[in-house]
Design a protein around this motif. Structure first.
Motif, PDB file in Angstrom:
ATOM      1  N   GLN A 189       0.889  -1.266  -0.007  1.00  0.00           N
ATOM      2  CA  GLN A 189       0.232  -0.076  -0.035  1.00  0.00           C
ATOM      3  C   GLN A 189       0.927   1.268   0.036  1.00  0.00           C
ATOM      4  O   GLN A 189       0.560   2.373  -0.598  1.00  0.00           O
ATOM      5  N   PHE A 190       1.959   1.249   0.782  1.00  0.00           N
ATOM      6  CA  PHE A 190       2.904   2.160   0.756  1.00  0.00           C
ATOM      7  C   PHE A 190       3.488   2.667  -0.702  1.00  0.00           C
ATOM      8  O   PHE A 190       3.306   3.547  -1.015  1.00  0.00           O
ATOM      9  N   MET A 191       3.758   1.650  -1.464  1.00  0.00           N
ATOM     10  CA  MET A 191       4.281   1.767  -2.690  1.00  0.00           C
ATOM     11  C   MET A 191       3.194   2.064  -3.721  1.00  0.00           C
ATOM     12  O   MET A 191       3.391   3.199  -4.535  1.00  0.00           O
ATOM     13  N   HIS A 192       1.834   1.654  -3.717  1.00  0.00           N
ATOM     14  CA  HIS A 192       1.043   2.256  -4.533  1.00  0.00           C
ATOM     15  C   HIS A 192       0.457   3.667  -4.196  1.00  0.00           C
ATOM     16  O   HIS A 192       0.089   4.427  -5.217  1.00  0.00           O
ATOM     17  N   GLY A 193       0.603   3.884  -3.002  1.00  0.00           N
ATOM     18  CA  GLY A 193       0.203   5.248  -2.425  1.00  0.00           C
ATOM     19  C   GLY A 193       1.046   6.210  -2.904  1.00  0.00           C
ATOM     20  O   GLY A 193       0.944   7.404  -3.351  1.00  0.00           O
ATOM     21  N   GLU A 194       2.573   5.826  -2.980  1.00  0.00           N
ATOM     22  CA  GLU A 194       3.700   6.666  -3.369  1.00  0.00           C
ATOM     23  C   GLU A 194       3.465   6.912  -4.894  1.00  0.00           C
ATOM     24  O   GLU A 194       3.814   8.300  -5.248  1.00  0.00           O
ATOM     25  N   ALA A 216       2.347   9.062   9.744  1.00  0.00           N
ATOM     26  CA  ALA A 216       2.130   8.249  11.149  1.00  0.00           C
ATOM     27  C   ALA A 216       2.398   6.756  10.729  1.00  0.00           C
ATOM     28  O   ALA A 216       3.051   6.212  11.547  1.00  0.00           O
ATOM     29  N   ALA A 217       2.134   6.287   9.698  1.00  0.00           N
ATOM     30  CA  ALA A 217       2.379   4.829   9.099  1.00  0.00           C
ATOM     31  C   ALA A 217       3.741   4.653   9.085  1.00  0.00           C
ATOM     32  O   ALA A 217       4.332   3.454   9.360  1.00  0.00           O
TER      33      ALA A 217
END
Ligand SMILES: [Fe+2]
Ligand SMILES: [Fe+2]
Length: 371
Positions: free
Chosen positions: A126-131, A216-217
């Motif tokens: 999710q971090f990757m897609h969000g980035e 935060a994450a």
């Protein structure tokens, strides 16, 4: 062939589509189309009039880091070592196994470790897609914001987000394994920003909400890991993210001072919708599916176990999110009332990220130590 991970109103693209931008040879390509309704703005006024944005842009140029030379990709990573067995969510899953009739009642340490690895992979995915979404949003801001200093800054942010996307993708690929698809919740949240005709909504949704959430994450993951490569890349990404949030605060503070009450109310509604909805995030069903557990069967046991725990495993994380978000949005009558009802005003007087972003600059700290 339909692209996986498409949801809601987003155009579904098939390889038979004559307007398909993928060339005929790229049969495995998967992508998503988003239609942006905002105007692009070309500026003739090059005067550097916004000194805080000039400072932030100069800082961004100086603190860019290199994903190849600043990170040691030869570091050995043991995926089992990435699992924090004592984390609140792992405690919840173990408590769920102890519930009568739980579908994971027979699980032992090896299954829980496998679950921990999958949960970690899901977060990183999710971090990757969000980035990538942040990269697209920053690029949209370059095109749509009517101030030259903001265009310059957003261009540096676009590069930062490219680096973040790249390092998360590389870490997943080299060190932990196959990524998960983007969660429908995150995908919808970012698509809305990319489609909106108002340039400031991109800032409000990305720089203020999603990047406060990201800070935060990442901070939460950083506290839970000793793995040196992951620690360093999270520290460096957080240095950049703090500047991005500051960019949002500085820009919107000026722009919102000139809006009508009705226009401001509109933005407050947007923020309320996006922030209170964040509190209702649920766990990734794909993780359970990958482990052969039926989510529908598990869910009631999970919620009984959660009800018996003194606090939800997500409370600590959400406290971190709102501790950044509430001061970043500042004193605001309408939101203040609504957030007050949700018990979030304890953070009202914490430092906002526009004033403390420099304290996040781990890149500058490392460089001064190595000098
Ligand atoms: Fe980022
Ligand atoms: Fe960012």
């Amino acid at each position: 062939m339909l692209c996986p991970g498409l949801h809601g109103s987003v155009a579904q693209v098939t390889l038979a589509d004559h307007e398909n931008p993928v060339s005929a040879g790229e049969t495995d390509a998967t992508f998503k189309l988003v239609h942006d309704h905002a105007d692009r703005i070309y500026l003739w006024d090059y005067e550097r009039s916004r000194t805080q944005l000039v400072t932030l842009y100069n800082k961004a140029m100086g603190s860019q880091w290199n994903s190849l030379t600043d990170l040691d990709w030869n570091t050995d990573v043991d995926p089992e070592g990435l699992v924090d067995q004592g984390s609140p969510s792992m405690q919840l899953f173990r408590a769920t196994a102890a519930e009568p009739g739980s579908p994971i009642a027979t699980w032992g340490d090896s299954e829980f470790t496998a679950l921990g690895i999958e949960m970690f992979k899901a977060s990183l995915s999710q971090f990757m897609h969000g980035e990538q979404g942040a990269m697209l949003t920053a690029a949209k801001i370059v095109e749509t914001v009517p101030w030259i200093d903001a265009k310059y800054y957003a261009a540096t942010q676009t590069m930062d987000e490219a680096r973040h996307t790249e390092v998360f993708a590389k870490y997943l690929d080299l060190k932990v394994g196959e990524a998960y698809p983007m969660s429908p919740f995150l995908e919808e949240q970012i698509t809305v920003l990319l489609e909106d005709s108002r340039w400031d909504i991109a800032y409000l949704g990305m720089q203020i909400v999603i990047e406060s959430l990201a800070l935060a994450a990442f901070g939460d993951m950083l506290r839970r890991t000793e793995e040196p490569l992951l620690r360093k890349l999270l520290r460096y990404i957080m240095s950049d993210e703090a500047r991005h949030v500051a960019f949002g605060i500085l820009t919107l503070k000026e722009f919102y001072a000139g809006l009508t009450d009705a226009e401001l109310k509109d933005r407050q509604e947007f923020l309320l919708d996006n922030t209170l909805r964040n509190r209702a995030r649920s766990t990734t069903p794909e993780v359970w599916e990958r482990l052969g557990v039926n989510v529908g069967t598990l869910a009631p046991h999970l919620s009984v176990a959660a009800g018996k725990m003194k606090s939800s495993p997500f409370v600590g994380f959400q406290r971190g999110f709102f501790a950044k978000l509430v001061p970043n949005v500042g004193n605001n009558g309408y939101l203040r009332d609504r957030w007050g009802q949700a018990g979030l005003l304890e953070f009202e007087h914490a430092d906002d990220t526009a004033s403390d972003y420099d304290s996040y600059d781990e890149v500058a700290k490392d460089r001064s130590m190595n000098r």
